[in-house]
Write an enzyme that holds these catalytic residues in place. Structure first.
Site, short mmCIF file in Angstrom:
data_model
loop_
_atom_site.label_atom_id
_atom_site.label_comp_id
_atom_site.label_asym_id
_atom_site.label_seq_id
_atom_site.Cartn_x
_atom_site.Cartn_y
_atom_site.Cartn_z
N LEU A 13 110.56 -28.05 -51.05
CA LEU A 13 111.85 -28.42 -50.78
C LEU A 13 112.16 -29.73 -50.41
O LEU A 13 111.24 -30.38 -49.42
CB LEU A 13 112.50 -27.56 -49.64
N ASP A 40 120.46 -32.11 -51.55
CA ASP A 40 121.26 -33.24 -51.32
C ASP A 40 122.79 -33.06 -50.80
O ASP A 40 123.39 -32.31 -51.37
CB ASP A 40 121.13 -34.29 -52.39
N TYR A 161 119.62 -46.47 -36.21
CA TYR A 161 118.75 -46.33 -37.51
C TYR A 161 117.28 -46.27 -37.08
O TYR A 161 116.46 -45.31 -37.28
CB TYR A 161 119.09 -47.19 -38.58
N LYS A 165 114.34 -43.38 -36.19
CA LYS A 165 113.02 -43.42 -37.41
C LYS A 165 112.11 -43.20 -36.26
O LYS A 165 110.90 -42.82 -36.51
CB LYS A 165 113.00 -44.49 -38.33
N ILE A 194 112.09 -50.63 -49.83
CA ILE A 194 111.85 -49.96 -51.25
C ILE A 194 113.21 -50.16 -52.08
O ILE A 194 114.24 -50.04 -51.39
CB ILE A 194 111.59 -48.68 -50.98
N1 LIG Z 1 114.88 -48.12 -49.24
C1 LIG Z 1 114.33 -48.37 -48.10
O1 LIG Z 1 113.97 -49.50 -47.97
C2 LIG Z 1 113.73 -47.21 -46.98
C3 LIG Z 1 112.91 -48.01 -46.17
C4 LIG Z 1 112.63 -47.17 -44.98
C5 LIG Z 1 112.90 -45.82 -44.96
N2 LIG Z 1 113.68 -45.33 -46.05
C6 LIG Z 1 113.93 -43.98 -45.93
O2 LIG Z 1 113.78 -43.33 -47.07
C7 LIG Z 1 114.92 -42.31 -47.20
C8 LIG Z 1 115.37 -42.30 -48.54
O3 LIG Z 1 116.30 -43.44 -48.69
P1 LIG Z 1 116.33 -44.16 -50.01
O4 LIG Z 1 116.12 -45.48 -49.86
O5 LIG Z 1 115.72 -43.38 -51.04
O6 LIG Z 1 118.13 -43.97 -50.07
P2 LIG Z 1 119.09 -43.40 -50.92
O7 LIG Z 1 120.21 -43.87 -50.35
O8 LIG Z 1 118.69 -43.76 -52.12
O9 LIG Z 1 118.81 -42.05 -50.80
C9 LIG Z 1 119.30 -41.24 -49.65
C10 LIG Z 1 119.34 -39.86 -50.02
O10 LIG Z 1 119.87 -39.05 -48.94
C11 LIG Z 1 121.23 -38.21 -49.18
N3 LIG Z 1 121.80 -37.99 -48.06
C12 LIG Z 1 122.48 -38.74 -47.06
N4 LIG Z 1 122.82 -38.23 -46.08
C13 LIG Z 1 122.57 -36.89 -46.29
C14 LIG Z 1 122.84 -35.62 -45.39
N5 LIG Z 1 123.41 -35.51 -44.49
N6 LIG Z 1 122.38 -34.49 -46.06
C15 LIG Z 1 121.41 -34.66 -47.07
N7 LIG Z 1 121.34 -35.45 -47.90
C16 LIG Z 1 121.76 -36.66 -47.32
C17 LIG Z 1 122.12 -39.29 -49.85
O11 LIG Z 1 123.06 -38.50 -50.86
C18 LIG Z 1 120.76 -40.03 -50.89
O12 LIG Z 1 120.80 -39.24 -52.21
C19 LIG Z 1 115.70 -42.20 -46.07
O13 LIG Z 1 115.50 -41.28 -44.91
C20 LIG Z 1 115.51 -43.65 -45.58
O14 LIG Z 1 115.83 -43.90 -44.37
C21 LIG Z 1 114.02 -45.84 -47.00
#
Ligand SMILES: NC(=O)c1ccc[n+]([C@@H]2O[C@H](COP(=O)([O-])OP(=O)(O)OC[C@H]3O[C@@H](n4cnc5c(N)ncnc54)[C@H](O)[C@@H]3O)[C@@H](O)[C@H]2O)c1
Length: 252
Positions: A13, A40, A161, A165, A194
């Site tokens: 999941l 999602d 944020y 984390k 990322i």
């Molecule tokens: N991209 C980065 O640089 C980065 C860095 C560190 C951590 N992260 C973490 O990685 C994870 C994924 O982020 P990403 O970069 O792929 O972003 P993204 O925005 O591409 O994906 C995040 C997903 O989470 C979903 N989402 C948001 N709120 C939600 C909820 N209440 N219930 C279910 N789904 C929900 C969104 O619809 C989206 O599909 C996040 O936890 C983010 O904090 C990302």
């Protein structure tokens, strides 16, 4: 990177599976034989991910708001019914940021991010881990939480944020200690920047990020996803409560 894991016979999941890192995680887990419940809040995104997986009919896409307990329990129930199995692999990837200077941060803005990133990780973890235990399937179970390097370093204009984390990291270690004897291992990843929709910032902010990155580039979602797969696999059985940096050296 393409060294495969054997997740055949397992159900995973993945929250936040409709975009970015979560989508790449679904793709890597499906590639390595897992059947994936792509969850999602954005059903369209989850369905697009489903369509990108090998043999889409082996997998399902669900709308689930991780901050809503009822939706979490419904999503788990539907996963069990449709997959005819309980997920024993869980990836808590759903997350969001709502930047604001902390002196101007409203309570609503603060709690929105905490509710999704931290409370959501708690709600989904508790529901899935209880289901594994209830069905005697905890042995070999694995949870990976997606934290962020900002949980260690802090991030200006993103205090809630970064706090969420840091909370995910402490939560990971606490769950790892409580669940170790059950056979469920819990670990987390701290990504650096990322290349996903979350980092669709104006160019000057992108340039500032890149100037602090020794590799001078953003990471790719697949580079995080391969580490997730490793932490879910038997190869990492001596990893427990670990917080692994996947940052390209950013803010190390
Ligand atoms: N991209 C980065 O640089 C980065 C860095 C560190 C951590 N992260 C973490 O990685 C994870 C994924 O982020 P990403 O970069 O792929 O972003 P993204 O925005 O591409 O994906 C995040 C997903 O989470 C979903 N989402 C948001 N709120 C939600 C909820 N209440 N219930 C279910 N789904 C929900 C969104 O619809 C989206 O599909 C996040 O936890 C983010 O904090 C990302």
């Amino acid at each position: 990177m393409s060294s495969k894991n054997d997740f055949s016979g397992k159900v995973a999941l993945v929250t936040g599976g409709g975009s970015g890192i979560g989508r790449a995680v679904c793709q890597v887990l499906a590639r390595d034989g897992a059947r994936v419940s792509v969850c999602d809040i954005n059903l369209k995104g989850a369905e697009e991910t489903l369509g990108s997986l090998k043999n889409p009919s082996d997998h399902i896409a669900l709308c689930m708001d991780v901050s809503n307990k009822e939706q979490v329990h419904d999503g788990l129930r539907v996963t069990q019914e449709k997959m005819k199995a309980t997920p024993t692999l869980l990836v808590n990837c759903a997350g969001l940021g709502r930047p604001a200077p902390f002196l101007e941060m409203t309570e609503e803005r603060f709690m929105h991010v905490i509710n999704v990133n931290l409370k959501g990780t708690f709600l989904v973890s508790q529901a899935v881990c209880k289901a594994m235990l209830d069905r005697n399937e905890a042995k070999g179970g694995a949870v990976v939480n997606i934290a962020s390097v900002t949980g260690k370093t802090g991030l200006a204009n993103n205090s809630q944020y970064a706090a969420s984390k840091g909370g995910v990291m402490a939560f990971t270690k606490s769950c790892a200690k409580e669940l170790a004897k059950t056979g469920i291992k819990v670990n987390c990843i701290m990504p650096g920047p990322i290349r996903t929709p979350m980092l669709a910032f104006p160019q000057e902010i992108v340039d500032e990020f890149l100037s602090r990155n020794p590799l001078g580039r953003f990471g790719e979602p697949e580079e995080v996803a391969e580490m997730v797969a490793f932490l879910l696999s038997e190869k990492s059985n001596y990893f427990l409560g670990s917080c692994i940096e996947v940052t390209g050296g950013h803010d190390m």
